[in-house]
Design a protein around this motif. Structure first.
Motif, PDB file in Angstrom:
ATOM      1  N   TRP A 141     -22.476  12.082   6.420  1.00 55.29           N
ATOM      2  CA  TRP A 141     -21.698  11.183   7.257  1.00 55.29           C
ATOM      3  C   TRP A 141     -20.251  11.153   6.778  1.00 55.29           C
ATOM      4  O   TRP A 141     -19.981  11.463   5.609  1.00 55.29           O
ATOM      5  N   VAL A 142     -19.371  10.744   7.662  1.00 52.10           N
ATOM      6  CA  VAL A 142     -18.008  10.377   7.290  1.00 52.10           C
ATOM      7  C   VAL A 142     -17.814   8.906   7.656  1.00 52.10           C
ATOM      8  O   VAL A 142     -18.140   8.494   8.775  1.00 52.10           O
ATOM      9  N   LEU A 143     -17.311   8.125   6.716  1.00 54.41           N
ATOM     10  CA  LEU A 143     -16.904   6.755   6.997  1.00 54.41           C
ATOM     11  C   LEU A 143     -15.385   6.712   6.979  1.00 54.41           C
ATOM     12  O   LEU A 143     -14.759   6.900   5.935  1.00 54.41           O
ATOM     13  N   ALA A 144     -14.791   6.528   8.141  1.00 56.52           N
ATOM     14  CA  ALA A 144     -13.337   6.388   8.245  1.00 56.52           C
ATOM     15  C   ALA A 144     -13.035   4.903   8.342  1.00 56.52           C
ATOM     16  O   ALA A 144     -13.428   4.246   9.307  1.00 56.52           O
ATOM     17  N   VAL A 145     -12.349   4.364   7.339  1.00 57.79           N
ATOM     18  CA  VAL A 145     -12.189   2.914   7.265  1.00 57.79           C
ATOM     19  C   VAL A 145     -10.735   2.551   6.976  1.00 57.79           C
ATOM     20  O   VAL A 145     -10.095   3.143   6.105  1.00 57.79           O
ATOM     21  N   SER A 146     -10.231   1.582   7.743  1.00 53.40           N
ATOM     22  CA  SER A 146      -8.838   1.190   7.634  1.00 53.40           C
ATOM     23  C   SER A 146      -8.714  -0.227   7.100  1.00 53.40           C
ATOM     24  O   SER A 146      -9.684  -0.993   7.048  1.00 53.40           O
ATOM     25  N   HIS A 147      -7.501  -0.579   6.736  1.00 50.44           N
ATOM     26  CA  HIS A 147      -7.189  -1.877   6.128  1.00 50.44           C
ATOM     27  C   HIS A 147      -6.914  -2.936   7.192  1.00 50.44           C
ATOM     28  O   HIS A 147      -6.955  -2.668   8.402  1.00 50.44           O
ATOM     29  N   GLY A 148      -6.593  -4.135   6.729  1.00 50.26           N
ATOM     30  CA  GLY A 148      -6.262  -5.222   7.626  1.00 50.26           C
ATOM     31  C   GLY A 148      -4.770  -5.390   7.798  1.00 50.26           C
ATOM     32  O   GLY A 148      -3.967  -4.539   7.401  1.00 50.26           O
ATOM     33  N   ALA A 149      -4.378  -6.531   8.371  1.00 45.76           N
ATOM     34  CA  ALA A 149      -2.970  -6.793   8.658  1.00 45.76           C
ATOM     35  C   ALA A 149      -2.222  -7.329   7.447  1.00 45.76           C
ATOM     36  O   ALA A 149      -0.992  -7.365   7.449  1.00 45.76           O
ATOM     37  N   GLY A 150      -2.948  -7.732   6.416  1.00 41.97           N
ATOM     38  CA  GLY A 150      -2.284  -8.344   5.270  1.00 41.97           C
ATOM     39  C   GLY A 150      -2.316  -7.526   3.999  1.00 41.97           C
ATOM     40  O   GLY A 150      -1.930  -8.001   2.938  1.00 41.97           O
ATOM     41  N   GLY A 151      -2.773  -6.287   4.080  1.00 40.06           N
ATOM     42  CA  GLY A 151      -2.867  -5.469   2.875  1.00 40.06           C
ATOM     43  C   GLY A 151      -3.176  -4.036   3.228  1.00 40.06           C
ATOM     44  O   GLY A 151      -3.278  -3.676   4.406  1.00 40.06           O
ATOM     45  N   GLY A 152      -3.363  -3.215   2.197  1.00 36.90           N
ATOM     46  CA  GLY A 152      -3.604  -1.797   2.410  1.00 36.90           C
ATOM     47  C   GLY A 152      -4.964  -1.363   1.922  1.00 36.90           C
ATOM     48  O   GLY A 152      -5.884  -2.171   1.740  1.00 36.90           O
ATOM     49  N   VAL A 153      -5.091  -0.076   1.658  1.00 36.87           N
ATOM     50  CA  VAL A 153      -6.376   0.491   1.264  1.00 36.87           C
ATOM     51  C   VAL A 153      -6.717   0.186  -0.189  1.00 36.87           C
ATOM     52  O   VAL A 153      -7.777   0.582  -0.670  1.00 36.87           O
ATOM     53  N   GLU A 154      -5.852  -0.540  -0.878  1.00 41.91           N
ATOM     54  CA  GLU A 154      -6.179  -0.988  -2.230  1.00 41.91           C
ATOM     55  C   GLU A 154      -7.118  -2.189  -2.224  1.00 41.91           C
ATOM     56  O   GLU A 154      -7.540  -2.653  -3.293  1.00 41.91           O
ATOM     57  N   ARG A 158       1.963   0.587   7.898  1.00 41.34           N
ATOM     58  CA  ARG A 158       1.828   0.420   6.451  1.00 41.34           C
ATOM     59  C   ARG A 158       2.500   1.578   5.708  1.00 41.34           C
ATOM     60  O   ARG A 158       3.172   1.376   4.686  1.00 41.34           O
ATOM     61  N   VAL A 159       2.318   2.786   6.219  1.00 41.40           N
ATOM     62  CA  VAL A 159       2.954   3.962   5.610  1.00 41.40           C
ATOM     63  C   VAL A 159       4.470   3.827   5.650  1.00 41.40           C
ATOM     64  O   VAL A 159       5.176   4.235   4.713  1.00 41.40           O
ATOM     65  N   ALA A 160       4.979   3.227   6.720  1.00 41.76           N
ATOM     66  CA  ALA A 160       6.419   3.058   6.889  1.00 41.76           C
ATOM     67  C   ALA A 160       6.984   1.942   6.016  1.00 41.76           C
ATOM     68  O   ALA A 160       8.200   1.730   5.994  1.00 41.76           O
ATOM     69  N   GLY A 161       6.117   1.215   5.314  1.00 42.36           N
ATOM     70  CA  GLY A 161       6.586   0.173   4.419  1.00 42.36           C
ATOM     71  C   GLY A 161       6.864  -1.156   5.080  1.00 42.36           C
ATOM     72  O   GLY A 161       7.478  -2.044   4.468  1.00 42.36           O
ATOM     73  N   LYS A 162       6.403  -1.331   6.319  1.00 45.37           N
ATOM     74  CA  LYS A 162       6.609  -2.596   7.014  1.00 45.37           C
ATOM     75  C   LYS A 162       5.628  -3.652   6.505  1.00 45.37           C
ATOM     76  O   LYS A 162       4.509  -3.333   6.100  1.00 45.37           O
ATOM     77  N   LYS A 163       6.048  -4.907   6.552  1.00 49.62           N
ATOM     78  CA  LYS A 163       5.222  -5.990   6.021  1.00 49.62           C
ATOM     79  C   LYS A 163       4.346  -6.637   7.079  1.00 49.62           C
ATOM     80  O   LYS A 163       3.362  -7.301   6.743  1.00 49.62           O
ATOM     81  N   LEU A 164       4.719  -6.479   8.336  1.00 49.83           N
ATOM     82  CA  LEU A 164       3.964  -7.104   9.416  1.00 49.83           C
ATOM     83  C   LEU A 164       3.327  -6.042  10.297  1.00 49.83           C
ATOM     84  O   LEU A 164       3.983  -5.078  10.697  1.00 49.83           O
ATOM     85  N   ALA A 165       2.042  -6.252  10.607  1.00 50.62           N
ATOM     86  CA  ALA A 165       1.341  -5.319  11.482  1.00 50.62           C
ATOM     87  C   ALA A 165       1.824  -5.480  12.917  1.00 50.62           C
ATOM     88  O   ALA A 165       2.178  -6.579  13.343  1.00 50.62           O
ATOM     89  N   PRO A 166       1.841  -4.399  13.683  1.00 52.78           N
ATOM     90  CA  PRO A 166       2.247  -4.482  15.090  1.00 52.78           C
ATOM     91  C   PRO A 166       1.132  -5.068  15.948  1.00 52.78           C
ATOM     92  O   PRO A 166       0.068  -5.453  15.447  1.00 52.78           O
ATOM     93  N   ALA A 167       1.356  -5.102  17.240  1.00 50.31           N
ATOM     94  CA  ALA A 167       0.388  -5.639  18.190  1.00 50.31           C
ATOM     95  C   ALA A 167      -0.893  -4.802  18.185  1.00 50.31           C
ATOM     96  O   ALA A 167      -0.866  -3.613  17.850  1.00 50.31           O
ATOM     97  N   PRO A 168      -2.015  -5.427  18.566  1.00 47.66           N
ATOM     98  CA  PRO A 168      -3.282  -4.690  18.597  1.00 47.66           C
ATOM     99  C   PRO A 168      -3.223  -3.372  19.366  1.00 47.66           C
ATOM    100  O   PRO A 168      -3.816  -2.380  18.942  1.00 47.66           O
ATOM    101  N   LYS A 169      -2.518  -3.346  20.490  1.00 43.98           N
ATOM    102  CA  LYS A 169      -2.441  -2.107  21.269  1.00 43.98           C
ATOM    103  C   LYS A 169      -1.816  -0.978  20.456  1.00 43.98           C
ATOM    104  O   LYS A 169      -2.229   0.176  20.544  1.00 43.98           O
TER     105      LYS A 169
END
Length: 211
Positions: free
Chosen positions: A24-37, A63-74
């Motif tokens: 299997w592959v599990l592709a998993v992303s972070h939330g709006a307040g943090g990263g993959v750490e 997150r890669v771009a270094g922004k602190k706030l996540a964009p809209a869900p879309k």
């Protein structure tokens, strides 16, 4: 291995934790307040490869771009769609996963992208203190086998608040939205993380061997 992937929302980053006997592959992303750490993502990346699961930790473009706030869900969905082809390994089904906002993305796009299942870590069922603003429709609409892993004290939705539906649920006792447990809790942080990894390993095994 780490790679960068261009999407319409910007450049995303994937860090691979490969299994020698991947099924299997599990592709998993972070939330709006943090990263993959995040502690749960790191625990899964450390444990699952020994159980036949290659883990891809996904960093959204913002997150890669270094922004602190996540964009809209879309916009989050656009980034996820754009990097999805890079997550598909020939012959291996992909489980779409995420924590918090990332879990919502995985649920919203699972059927469209052909995900085999969804792993929703700390699914934000509602904003803290606002249970009337439920996001249950996103979870219930995933359309594929889904596991929710939720902290017992998560202010974004405690396990008992979740509606009945076609999903399994693992509770992390005393855990908050980040699965942190109080020092006075009967289980320590290591034990709490083991609840998560054991639950995910058992659930993936229950999906059956991929054809």
């Amino acid at each position: 291995m780490r790679e960068e992937i261009d999407t319409e929302a910007g450049t995303a980053r994937v860090t691979w934790h490969e299994s020698r006997d991947a099924r299997w592959v599990l592709a998993v992303s972070h939330g709006a307040g943090g990263g993959v750490e995040a502690r749960d993502l790191q625990a899964l990346a450390a444990v699952l490869p020994a159980h036949g699961v290659t883990v891809a930790l996904v960093e959204q473009p913002w997150r890669v771009a270094g922004k602190k706030l996540a964009p809209a869900p879309k916009t989050l969905d656009v980034g996820w769609r754009g990097l999805w082809p890079a997550l598909t390994v020939p012959g291996l089904p992909v489980i779409a996963g995420g924590r918090s906002a990332g879990a919502r993305v995985a649920c919203r796009t699972a059927r469209e992208l052909g995900a085999a299942a969804v792993l929703a870590l700390s699914f934000p069922l509602h904003p803290p203190g606002k249970p009337e603003k439920s996001r249950a429709d996103e979870l219930l609409g995933a359309g594929v086998p889904t596991l929710v892993v939720q902290g017992g004290n998560d202010t974004f939705g405690r396990p008992e608040e979740f509606p009945e539906g076609p999903h399994a649920l693992v509770e992390v006792p005393y855990g908050d939205h980040g699965f942190a447990v109080p020092k006075r809790a009967p289980l320590d942080q290591e034990a709490a993380l083991k609840v998560i990894t054991d639950g995910v390993v058992e659930w993936i095994a229950s999906l059956g061997r991929p054809s």
